[in-house]
Design a protein around this motif. Structure first.
Motif, PDB file in Angstrom:
ATOM      1  N   VAL A 118      18.975  48.774  -7.460  1.00  0.00           N
ATOM      2  CA  VAL A 118      18.621  49.098  -8.848  1.00  0.00           C
ATOM      3  C   VAL A 118      19.442  50.294  -9.317  1.00  0.00           C
ATOM      4  O   VAL A 118      19.961  50.308 -10.434  1.00  0.00           O
ATOM      5  N   THR A 162      15.199  41.680 -15.816  1.00  0.00           N
ATOM      6  CA  THR A 162      14.260  42.168 -14.799  1.00  0.00           C
ATOM      7  C   THR A 162      12.929  41.448 -15.033  1.00  0.00           C
ATOM      8  O   THR A 162      12.599  41.134 -16.176  1.00  0.00           O
ATOM      9  N   PRO A 168      16.079  42.233 -10.581  1.00  0.00           N
ATOM     10  CA  PRO A 168      15.058  43.012  -9.870  1.00  0.00           C
ATOM     11  C   PRO A 168      13.634  42.589 -10.251  1.00  0.00           C
ATOM     12  O   PRO A 168      13.387  42.131 -11.371  1.00  0.00           O
ATOM     13  N   ASP A 204      11.043  45.134  -5.821  1.00  0.00           N
ATOM     14  CA  ASP A 204      12.134  46.127  -5.842  1.00  0.00           C
ATOM     15  C   ASP A 204      11.658  47.490  -6.314  1.00  0.00           C
ATOM     16  O   ASP A 204      12.193  48.512  -5.897  1.00  0.00           O
TER      17      ASP A 204
END
Ligand SMILES: O=C(O)[C@H](O)COP(=O)(O)O
Ligand SMILES: [Mg+2]
Length: 401
Positions: free
Chosen positions: A121, A228, A253, A287
């Motif tokens: 990330v 995301t 993510p 994540d």
């Protein structure tokens, strides 16, 4: 270590000896029940649980229980939970019991874990070298905005300097703000903000849904341009997270919210501490994970929180570290305390603390980033605020503690 070890705090009922209470946990969750059995067969005995440690702590006791690995089905987290966090919570011989932590052997850690993890990330955002905390926001109000309203708020936060924008936990795909339209509107504005600022910004759309629909919903979100995805892991379950990270093979993510966790994690003598829940999030592919704040609006132990964040980042079956998220009641005046307490590897999120800024969302986002920059430059927020008006106005409104 070849078996599973679970750690519990408990207080026995007044007529029960602590050693009997600990044995009751081990028996209930392995081969026993409340009485002796006539049905004992070959495997029974081998599969018995055992009490490995028992010590007094505060008004109660802490025990370490061993569960034989054979009673677990590798890869089946719901089944793991049914053993380590199952019927034992209702046992009448215990007045209270809290699962503190779990140790699992290699054989049961058969998961891929986070695809991006904290470093991944950071690489997306471009902070892998500076190592500064990320700044995020939750769109507020949490419900009631249309897709266009949401996109406007997201744009203002993005140009103001946040790295990360997320839906709130109660926003999914309601009629007032349909998910597909919301993603398209927000991503268009984020693209605009990205080309204006040259910075990458993540928007986590909340795809929380029933078990048989969540993968399909995630696919839909990705088709509409989501960069995301966010899941409410306690309400949806670990299986949902696992399905997304393993079945869908997503290439964005996964941001993990934990709404409802307080029903389990908050009471110091009963429930489930955040630590085992956090370990399971890491195994099942989250994540980023909300773990709490030092100075925010939610109540919990800062000592537990610090260690919870550490376990997300330390060596664990070779899985990537998870990025811890501090969220709930934060504002620029609290940034210093959060980073001092939790370190720089943290996502600091503010909803009210950005959108409630006297000059609105963009200034609120600037003020949060300025507070982070102040810390990184070794200055207090007050010092930095002298020539940063957005931060100054935030501190005037909310103070600096
Ligand atoms: O989901 C969250 O973390 C909260 O919505 C935080 O909101 P707040 O910053 O306004 O407390
Ligand atoms: Mg929220």
């Amino acid at each position: 270590m070849s078996d599973v070890f679970s750690y519990y705090y408990f207080r026995p009922r007044s007529d029960t000896k602590p050693e009997d209470a600990a044995v009751a946990i081990a028996e209930e969750e392995t081969t026993g029940t409340w009485t002796d059995l006539k049905t004992r067969k070959d495997y029974v005995g081998v599969l018995d649980g055992s009490v490995e440690e028992l010590r007094k702590e505060g008004d109660g006791y802490v025990t370490k229980i061993r569960y034989p690995v054979e009673i677990f089905e590798p890869g089946n987290i719901p089944q793991y939970l049914s053993v380590v966090a199952g019927n034992l919570f209702g046992l009448g011989r215990l007045d209270s019991v809290r699962l503190l932590d779990i140790d699992i052997p290699d054989k049961l850690a058969c998961f891929d874990g986070p695809l991006f993890g904290m470093k991944g990330v950071r690489r997306l955002i471009g902070t892998d070298k500076s190592g500064r905390p990320h700044v995020g926001t939750i769109i507020k109000p949490k419900v009631g905005l249309t897709p266009e309203d949401t996109a406007e708020v997201a744009y203002n936060a993005a140009v103001g300097g946040v790295d990360f924008i997320k839906d709130d936990e109660t926003l999914t795909d309601q009629a007032f703000c349909p998910m597909d339209e919301r993603i398209e509107a927000v991503m268009a504005k984020i693209d605009q903000a990205q080309s204006e600022t040259g910075r990458k910004i993540l928007y986590a759309v909340n795809i929380s849904d029933r078990a048989d629909k969540i993968v399909e919903r995630a696919e839909r979100a990705l088709e509409h341009g989501a960069n995301t995805l966010m899941v409410d892991v306690i309400t949806c379950g670990y299986s949902a997270l696992q399905a997304l990270s393993e079945e869908l093979k997503i290439n964005v993510p996964l941001h993990v919210h934990r709404t409802m966790h307080g029903a389990m994690t908050r009471m110091p003598e009963h429930g489930i501490a955040m630590r085992p829940l956090a370990r399971l999030v890491r195994l099942s592919g989250g994540d980023q994970l909300h773990t709490g704040t030092i100075s925010g609006k939610m109540g919990h132990s800062p000592i537990e929180l610090k260690r919870d964040n550490e376990i997300l980042k330390e060596d664990y079956f070779g899985l990537k570290p998870v990025f811890p998220v501090a969220s709930g009641g934060l504002h620029p005046g609290k940034v210093h305390a959060e980073i001092s307490g939790l370190g720089r590897d943290i996502v600091l999120q503010a909803g009210g603390g950005i959108h409630g800024h006297p000059d609105g969302t963009e200034s609120g986002a600037r003020a949060m980033r300025q507070a982070v920059d102040a810390f990184m430059e070794g200055l207090t927020a007050q010092e930095y605020a002298k020539d940063h008006i957005e931060l100054r106005k935030a501190l005037e409104k909310w103070g600096d503690s």
